[in-house]
Design a protein around this motif. Structure first.
Motif, PDB file in Angstrom:
ATOM      1  N   ASN A   1      19.909   9.414  -8.977  1.00  0.00           N
ATOM      2  CA  ASN A   1      18.684   8.650  -8.752  1.00  0.00           C
ATOM      3  C   ASN A   1      18.011   8.969  -7.420  1.00  0.00           C
ATOM      4  N   ILE A   2      18.438  10.070  -6.768  1.00  0.00           N
ATOM      5  CA  ILE A   2      17.961  10.364  -5.420  1.00  0.00           C
ATOM      6  C   ILE A   2      16.440  10.546  -5.369  1.00  0.00           C
ATOM      7  N   ILE A   3      15.831  10.965  -6.466  1.00  0.00           N
ATOM      8  CA  ILE A   3      14.388  11.181  -6.481  1.00  0.00           C
ATOM      9  C   ILE A   3      13.620   9.886  -6.218  1.00  0.00           C
ATOM     10  N   TYR A   4      14.268   8.745  -6.507  1.00  0.00           N
ATOM     11  CA  TYR A   4      13.594   7.456  -6.324  1.00  0.00           C
ATOM     12  C   TYR A   4      13.775   6.896  -4.912  1.00  0.00           C
ATOM     13  N   VAL A   5      14.441   7.653  -4.045  1.00  0.00           N
ATOM     14  CA  VAL A   5      14.722   7.153  -2.699  1.00  0.00           C
ATOM     15  C   VAL A   5      13.437   6.870  -1.919  1.00  0.00           C
ATOM     16  N   PHE A   6      12.356   7.615  -2.237  1.00  0.00           N
ATOM     17  CA  PHE A   6      11.107   7.433  -1.493  1.00  0.00           C
ATOM     18  C   PHE A   6      10.466   6.077  -1.776  1.00  0.00           C
ATOM     19  N   GLN A   7      10.734   5.509  -2.956  1.00  0.00           N
ATOM     20  CA  GLN A   7      10.252   4.159  -3.244  1.00  0.00           C
ATOM     21  C   GLN A   7      10.854   3.165  -2.258  1.00  0.00           C
TER      22      GLN A   7
ATOM     23  N   ALA B   1       0.829  -1.203   0.000  1.00  0.00           N
ATOM     24  CA  ALA B   1       0.000   0.000   0.000  1.00  0.00           C
ATOM     25  C   ALA B   1       0.866   1.256   0.000  1.00  0.00           C
ATOM     26  N   ALA B   2       1.942   1.246   0.802  1.00  0.00           N
ATOM     27  CA  ALA B   2       2.842   2.400   0.867  1.00  0.00           C
ATOM     28  C   ALA B   2       3.537   2.621  -0.479  1.00  0.00           C
ATOM     29  N   SER B   3       3.985   1.530  -1.096  1.00  0.00           N
ATOM     30  CA  SER B   3       4.661   1.636  -2.390  1.00  0.00           C
ATOM     31  C   SER B   3       3.694   2.143  -3.465  1.00  0.00           C
ATOM     32  N   TYR B   4       2.454   1.682  -3.406  1.00  0.00           N
ATOM     33  CA  TYR B   4       1.439   2.123  -4.372  1.00  0.00           C
ATOM     34  C   TYR B   4       1.143   3.611  -4.182  1.00  0.00           C
ATOM     35  N   ALA B   5       1.079   4.056  -2.929  1.00  0.00           N
ATOM     36  CA  ALA B   5       0.823   5.471  -2.639  1.00  0.00           C
ATOM     37  C   ALA B   5       1.953   6.341  -3.188  1.00  0.00           C
ATOM     38  N   ILE B   6       3.191   5.891  -3.015  1.00  0.00           N
ATOM     39  CA  ILE B   6       4.338   6.640  -3.544  1.00  0.00           C
ATOM     40  C   ILE B   6       4.273   6.716  -5.065  1.00  0.00           C
ATOM     41  N   SER B   7       3.878   5.613  -5.708  1.00  0.00           N
ATOM     42  CA  SER B   7       3.786   5.612  -7.181  1.00  0.00           C
ATOM     43  C   SER B   7       2.729   6.608  -7.659  1.00  0.00           C
ATOM     44  N   ILE B   8       1.639   6.754  -6.904  1.00  0.00           N
ATOM     45  CA  ILE B   8       0.603   7.734  -7.260  1.00  0.00           C
ATOM     46  C   ILE B   8       1.145   9.153  -7.131  1.00  0.00           C
ATOM     47  N   VAL B   9       1.885   9.410  -6.050  1.00  0.00           N
ATOM     48  CA  VAL B   9       2.499  10.730  -5.850  1.00  0.00           C
ATOM     49  C   VAL B   9       3.458  11.032  -6.993  1.00  0.00           C
ATOM     50  N   TYR B  10       4.241  10.044  -7.410  1.00  0.00           N
ATOM     51  CA  TYR B  10       5.164  10.228  -8.530  1.00  0.00           C
ATOM     52  C   TYR B  10       4.403  10.572  -9.814  1.00  0.00           C
ATOM     53  N   GLN B  11       3.275   9.909 -10.020  1.00  0.00           N
ATOM     54  CA  GLN B  11       2.464  10.194 -11.216  1.00  0.00           C
ATOM     55  C   GLN B  11       1.935  11.624 -11.182  1.00  0.00           C
ATOM     56  N   ILE B  12       1.473  12.044  -9.998  1.00  0.00           N
ATOM     57  CA  ILE B  12       0.940  13.400  -9.856  1.00  0.00           C
ATOM     58  C   ILE B  12       2.030  14.432 -10.141  1.00  0.00           C
ATOM     59  N   LEU B  13       3.244  14.145  -9.680  1.00  0.00           N
ATOM     60  CA  LEU B  13       4.377  15.055  -9.882  1.00  0.00           C
ATOM     61  C   LEU B  13       5.052  14.848 -11.237  1.00  0.00           C
ATOM     62  N   ASN B  14       4.495  13.926 -12.021  1.00  0.00           N
ATOM     63  CA  ASN B  14       5.017  13.629 -13.364  1.00  0.00           C
ATOM     64  C   ASN B  14       6.456  13.112 -13.319  1.00  0.00           C
ATOM     65  N   ILE B  15       6.741  12.322 -12.289  1.00  0.00           N
ATOM     66  CA  ILE B  15       8.056  11.680 -12.175  1.00  0.00           C
ATOM     67  C   ILE B  15       7.933  10.285 -12.772  1.00  0.00           C
ATOM     68  N   THR B  16       8.616  10.068 -13.864  1.00  0.00           N
ATOM     69  CA  THR B  16       8.502   8.797 -14.575  1.00  0.00           C
ATOM     70  C   THR B  16       9.799   7.997 -14.477  1.00  0.00           C
ATOM     71  N   GLY B  17       9.754   6.784 -15.017  1.00  0.00           N
ATOM     72  CA  GLY B  17      10.940   5.948 -15.054  1.00  0.00           C
ATOM     73  C   GLY B  17      11.171   5.222 -13.740  1.00  0.00           C
ATOM     74  N   GLN B  18      12.378   4.723 -13.576  1.00  0.00           N
ATOM     75  CA  GLN B  18      12.752   3.997 -12.369  1.00  0.00           C
ATOM     76  C   GLN B  18      14.240   4.203 -12.110  1.00  0.00           C
ATOM     77  N   SER B  19      14.686   3.817 -10.941  1.00  0.00           N
ATOM     78  CA  SER B  19      16.097   3.999 -10.590  1.00  0.00           C
ATOM     79  C   SER B  19      16.976   3.133 -11.483  1.00  0.00           C
ATOM     80  N   ASP B  20      18.244   3.516 -11.582  1.00  0.00           N
ATOM     81  CA  ASP B  20      19.197   2.728 -12.370  1.00  0.00           C
ATOM     82  C   ASP B  20      19.293   1.311 -11.833  1.00  0.00           C
ATOM     83  N   ASN B  21      19.195   1.168 -10.513  1.00  0.00           N
ATOM     84  CA  ASN B  21      19.262  -0.148  -9.886  1.00  0.00           C
ATOM     85  C   ASN B  21      18.159  -1.057 -10.419  1.00  0.00           C
TER      86      ASN B  21
END
Length: 276
Positions: free
Chosen positions: A227-233, A138-158
């Motif tokens: 890739n710091i923007i993906y740290v919240f995931q 649920a937490a990961s899904y919520a973060i993905s929604i926030v990323y969509q709202i902020l138009n943050i796409t893609g994924q970390s290099d890892n």
């Protein structure tokens, strides 16, 4: 002996970090022996380095972006890409071996005690694992929604590199590593050692152990500042796992179970994407 008992988790943590570095070198050597036939070590190391920069935004001295250079190289040398993917899987597997042996020697009593405690109420503990996995999802899904709202796409290099490695001839070995072996090593490092070092060795309140364990786990997984923007995931993943560990009275097998469930879901996604 007395000082070792007092600072047990700190000493084992330091030893584990050293062996993690040693394990990477050991993994590189073993990977070269297995799949680097016909190549010099220098050439083999070069394609491993290139693979690590497959998605890098670093600008090279000639002005070209690293990812463009690397992807062009592998497009012209597809056999090197296959070797690099296979080798990186082997490096991960062999890098864990020294750590697993080390943990087995110095933490076997902790493992046995945690396993016995887990078995005292197996049903309740499995329900805890499922509950915390549900919270993690649920937490990961919520973060993905926030990323969509902020138009943050893609994924970390890892994550991108893991996806790339899945499309290889060693995918079964890769899946075993990310579902079973990797989570165990990470839970020992981030929970049993880092968490317990903060809480039991330095006698700090659990909140400090939780925050430090979560932040170290998350920051290591984003690999670099790009890739710091993906740290919240990874924070969304680390908080439920760490809380499951703390609230189960530092039982490794509860947090390990949550971690396995998460990675198993990821593995299923890979199987759907690439097939067996």
């Amino acid at each position: 002996m007395k000082i070792f008992k007092e600072y047990k988790y700190l000493f084992i943590l330091l030893g584990g970090l050293f062996l993690f570095l040693f394990g990477s070198v050991f993994g590189l050597i073993m990977a070269y022996i297995i799949c680097g036939k016909g190549m010099g070590m220098e050439s083999f190391s070069k394609i491993i380095s290139y693979f690590g920069s497959y998605y890098s935004d670093v600008v090279l001295e000639n002005g070209e972006v690293a990812s463009q250079f690397v992807q062009n190289y592998f497009a012209n040398n597809p056999q090197d890409l296959e070797i690099a993917k296979y080798a990186n899987i082997l490096i991960q597997v062999f890098a864990y071996i020294p750590l697993l042996i080390f943990f087995a020697i110095f933490l076997i009593r902790d493992f046995i005690n945690d396993f016995i405690d887990f078995g005292k109420d197996t049903k309740k503990n499995f329900l805890k694992i499922l509950m915390w996995f549900g919270i993690l999802y649920a937490a990961s899904y919520a973060i993905s929604i926030v990323y969509q709202i902020l138009n943050i796409t893609g994924q970390s290099d890892n994550e991108s590199l893991l996806t790339l490695m899945m499309d290889s001839d060693a995918k079964i070995l890769f899946l075993i590593t990310i579902v079973i072996i990797g989570p165990f090593v990470e839970e020992v490092l981030y929970r049993k050692l880092i968490f317990d070092t903060v809480e039991k060795t330095f006698k700090l309140k659990p909140i400090f152990a939780i925050v430090i364990s979560v932040l170290i786990f998350a920051l290591i997984h984003v690999s670099d500042a790009e890739n710091i923007i993906y740290v919240f995931q990874y924070i969304a993943m680390a908080i439920p796992i760490t809380l499951s560990y703390h609230l189960s009275k530092n039982n490794l097998f509860v947090s390990y179970g949550v971690h396995v469930c998460n990675n198993l879901l990821v593995a299923i996604g890979y199987l759907i994407m690439f097939g067996i």
